[in-house]
Design an enzyme around this catalytic site. Structure first.
Site, PDB file in Angstrom:
ATOM      1  N   ARG A   1       1.374  -6.195   0.605  1.00 26.86           N
ATOM      2  CA  ARG A   1       0.892  -5.431  -0.773  1.00 26.86           C
ATOM      3  C   ARG A   1      -0.014  -6.465  -1.277  1.00 26.86           C
ATOM      4  O   ARG A   1      -1.172  -6.263  -1.628  1.00 26.86           O
ATOM      5  CB  ARG A   1       1.788  -5.153  -1.738  1.00 26.86           C
ATOM      6  CG  ARG A   1       3.023  -4.108  -1.392  1.00 26.86           C
ATOM      7  CD  ARG A   1       2.300  -2.495  -1.046  1.00 26.86           C
ATOM      8  NE  ARG A   1       1.550  -2.257  -2.211  1.00 26.86           N
ATOM      9  CZ  ARG A   1       1.903  -1.556  -3.456  1.00 26.86           C
ATOM     10  NH1 ARG A   1       3.040  -1.309  -3.445  1.00 26.86           N
ATOM     11  NH2 ARG A   1       0.945  -1.218  -3.998  1.00 26.86           N
TER      12      ARG A   1
ATOM     13  N   HIS B   1      -0.793   7.433  -3.338  1.00 29.02           N
ATOM     14  CA  HIS B   1      -0.567   5.961  -3.663  1.00 29.02           C
ATOM     15  C   HIS B   1      -1.323   5.299  -2.709  1.00 29.02           C
ATOM     16  O   HIS B   1      -0.857   4.676  -1.552  1.00 29.02           O
ATOM     17  CB  HIS B   1       1.025   5.782  -3.431  1.00 29.02           C
ATOM     18  CG  HIS B   1       1.404   4.498  -3.928  1.00 29.02           C
ATOM     19  ND1 HIS B   1       0.686   3.374  -4.352  1.00 29.02           N
ATOM     20  CD2 HIS B   1       2.668   3.669  -3.908  1.00 29.02           C
ATOM     21  CE1 HIS B   1       1.111   2.338  -4.815  1.00 29.02           C
ATOM     22  NE2 HIS B   1       2.630   2.492  -4.658  1.00 29.02           N
TER      23      HIS B   1
ATOM     24  N   ASP C   1      10.945   7.022   1.320  1.00 25.30           N
ATOM     25  CA  ASP C   1      10.606   6.672  -0.414  1.00 25.30           C
ATOM     26  C   ASP C   1      11.537   7.320  -0.988  1.00 25.30           C
ATOM     27  O   ASP C   1      12.644   7.806  -0.492  1.00 25.30           O
ATOM     28  CB  ASP C   1       9.360   7.336  -0.475  1.00 25.30           C
ATOM     29  CG  ASP C   1       8.733   6.957  -1.965  1.00 25.30           C
ATOM     30  OD1 ASP C   1       9.445   6.115  -2.798  1.00 25.30           O
ATOM     31  OD2 ASP C   1       7.522   7.747  -2.191  1.00 25.30           O
TER      32      ASP C   1
ATOM     33  N   CYS D   1       8.783   1.865   1.117  1.00 29.35           N
ATOM     34  CA  CYS D   1       7.731   1.374   0.226  1.00 29.35           C
ATOM     35  C   CYS D   1       8.473   0.733  -0.925  1.00 29.35           C
ATOM     36  O   CYS D   1       7.995  -0.131  -1.760  1.00 29.35           O
ATOM     37  CB  CYS D   1       6.814   2.419  -0.313  1.00 29.35           C
ATOM     38  SG  CYS D   1       7.704   3.720  -1.195  1.00 29.35           S
TER      39      CYS D   1
ATOM     40  N   ARG E   1      -2.406   3.064 -12.936  1.00 33.81           N
ATOM     41  CA  ARG E   1      -1.077   3.744 -12.466  1.00 33.81           C
ATOM     42  C   ARG E   1      -0.711   4.817 -13.731  1.00 33.81           C
ATOM     43  O   ARG E   1      -0.512   4.510 -14.591  1.00 33.81           O
ATOM     44  CB  ARG E   1      -0.131   2.752 -12.113  1.00 33.81           C
ATOM     45  CG  ARG E   1       1.107   3.537 -11.906  1.00 33.81           C
ATOM     46  CD  ARG E   1       2.362   2.652 -11.574  1.00 33.81           C
ATOM     47  NE  ARG E   1       2.243   2.398 -10.127  1.00 33.81           N
ATOM     48  CZ  ARG E   1       3.265   1.911  -9.464  1.00 33.81           C
ATOM     49  NH1 ARG E   1       4.490   1.795  -9.569  1.00 33.81           N
ATOM     50  NH2 ARG E   1       3.085   1.631  -8.063  1.00 33.81           N
TER      51      ARG E   1
ATOM     52  N   GLN F   1      -0.501   1.596  -1.181  1.00 34.43           N
ATOM     53  CA  GLN F   1       0.662   1.393  -0.489  1.00 34.43           C
ATOM     54  C   GLN F   1       0.429   1.675   0.771  1.00 34.43           C
ATOM     55  O   GLN F   1       0.760   0.863   1.627  1.00 34.43           O
ATOM     56  CB  GLN F   1       1.822   2.485  -1.027  1.00 34.43           C
ATOM     57  CG  GLN F   1       2.928   2.476  -0.468  1.00 34.43           C
ATOM     58  CD  GLN F   1       3.769   1.118  -0.569  1.00 34.43           C
ATOM     59  OE1 GLN F   1       3.891   0.607  -1.739  1.00 34.43           O
ATOM     60  NE2 GLN F   1       4.109   0.467   0.557  1.00 34.43           N
TER      61      GLN F   1
HETATM   62  N1   CP Z   1       5.948   0.211  -3.834  1.00 32.05           N
HETATM   63  C1   CP Z   1       5.473   0.197  -4.994  1.00 32.05           C
HETATM   64  O1   CP Z   1       4.474   0.642  -5.520  1.00 32.05           O
HETATM   65  O2   CP Z   1       6.411  -0.520  -5.781  1.00 32.05           O
HETATM   66  P1   CP Z   1       6.051  -0.823  -7.292  1.00 32.05           P
HETATM   67  O3   CP Z   1       6.408   0.449  -8.147  1.00 32.05           O
HETATM   68  O4   CP Z   1       7.192  -1.799  -7.604  1.00 32.05           O
HETATM   69  O5   CP Z   1       4.608  -1.333  -7.765  1.00 32.05           O
HETATM   70  N1  NVA Z   2       7.234   8.100  -4.911  1.00 35.00           N
HETATM   71  C1  NVA Z   2       7.582   6.814  -5.630  1.00 35.00           C
HETATM   72  C2  NVA Z   2       6.782   5.695  -5.334  1.00 35.00           C
HETATM   73  C3  NVA Z   2       7.263   4.315  -5.813  1.00 35.00           C
HETATM   74  C4  NVA Z   2       6.535   3.319  -5.446  1.00 35.00           C
HETATM   75  C5  NVA Z   2       7.398   7.158  -7.129  1.00 35.00           C
HETATM   76  O1  NVA Z   2       6.199   7.845  -7.403  1.00 35.00           O
HETATM   77  O2  NVA Z   2       8.109   6.728  -8.155  1.00 35.00           O
END
Ligand code: CP
Ligand code: NVA
Length: 298
Positions: free
Chosen positions: A285, A128, A217, A257, A101, A131
């Site tokens: 997930r 993502h 989101d 999400c 990530r 997700q």
């Molecule tokens: N939705 C999601 O990816 O959550 P986290 O940021 O908690 O992993």
């Molecule tokens: N768009 C959000 C998604 C979190 C899971 C971010 O990047 O923070």
């Protein structure tokens, strides 16, 4: 061996394979006959915060027989400037797979290329993919095949989550509507690249009308905190609330999400009225990560 770097790179058959495997993972949790990660160590390299993605991968790797190793980017030398490609070449000699990530999509791709081990994008600024696979799994579980459905995304239409939704729309044959202010809509080049049926509009009501799914989101994605004040001002009004839900299909799913910021992208009563769907989505997930893990090591 496969990588999961983006939804853009997945074919319809590959998506269907992952989602079918996820259904088996869900049904047979605790009774898996095969453990495809037996004897393997998987690195989870995270440059951004995470609850769901981190925990679902740590549990998922373990339940498939492997050992997860969480590496916060701030604790490893990458956080002090060691290049991604050097980190990748070192880890590739020691571990069996990586979940990454970070900010730039190019970094995840560079990692995969240099580590030469199965690599999974656990969120970048652009995509993502894990997700969106879990979201589609949830929709199909509750409402049947994606083909022909209308998914309406409300909020920051230019962030990673709608970025992945765009590529899924063309591949699986559903309509994606993105309701966002003009400067939070995806650019023309990206829309062209995605193809498929995607409608971008600043008319939130028109986008919600007759939708099968209303999805949102956060307004301030990770890494965008400096733009917070401007985002809260510009995105005000792009909220899923009870009056918007009335415009969608009667049995429309409301999805998020997570994490959710009540009073911003969704209001409290709507969130709580749809909590069953939203937390099923979060639970899925885990099952879908296991489907993905099985697919990348195959
Ligand atoms: N939705 C999601 O990816 O959550 P986290 O940021 O908690 O992993
Ligand atoms: N768009 C959000 C998604 C979190 C899971 C971010 O990047 O923070």
């Amino acid at each position: 061996m496969n990588h999961l770097l983006s939804i853009e790179k997945l074919s319809r058959a590959e998506m269907e394979k992952i989602l079918a495997a996820a259904a088996i993972m869900k049904r047979e949790r605790g009774r898996h006959k095969t453990h495809p990660l037996a004897g393997q160590t998987w690195a989870l390299i995270f440059s951004k915060s995470s609850t769901r993605t981190r925990v679902s991968f740590e549990v998922g790797v373990t339940e498939l027989g492997g050992r997860p190793m969480f590496l916060s980017a701030t604790d490893i030398q990458m956080g002090r400037g060691e290049p991604v490609k050097d980190t990748a070449r070192v880890l590739g000699r020691m571990i069996h797979g990586a979940v990454f990530r970070t900010y730039a999509q190019a970094d995840v791709e560079e990692f995969a290329q240099n580590a030469k081990i199965p690599t999974i994008n656990a969120l970048t600024d652009e995509e993502h993919p894990c997700q969106i696979l879990a979201d589609m799994f949830t929709i199909q579980e509750k409402r049947g095949p994606m083909a022909g459905k209308v998914v309406t995304f409300v909020g920051d239409g230019a962030c990673n989550v709608p970025g992945s939704w765009m590529f899924a729309a063309a591949t699986l044959g559903f309509e994606l509507r993105i309701a966002a202010p003009k400067n939070f809509q995806p650019g023309a080049a990206l829309l062209k690249r995605a193809g498929g049926k995607i409608v971008c509009t600043d008319d939130i009501q028109a986008a919600a009308r007759g939708a099968d799914v209303l999805y949102t989101d956060v307004w301030v994605s990770m890494g965008k905190e400096a733009e917070s004040a401007d985002r809260l001002k510009t995105l005000a009004g792009y909220q899923i609330n009870q009056s918007l839900v009335k415009l969608a299909k009667q049995d429309a799913l409301v999805m998020h999400c997570l994490p959710a910021y009540r009073g911003r992208e969704i209001d409290e009563p709507t969130f709580e009225a749809h909590a069953q769907t939203i937390f099923d989505q979060a639970e899925n997930r885990l099952h879908v990560q296991k489907g993905i893990l099985g697919w990348v090591v195959a």
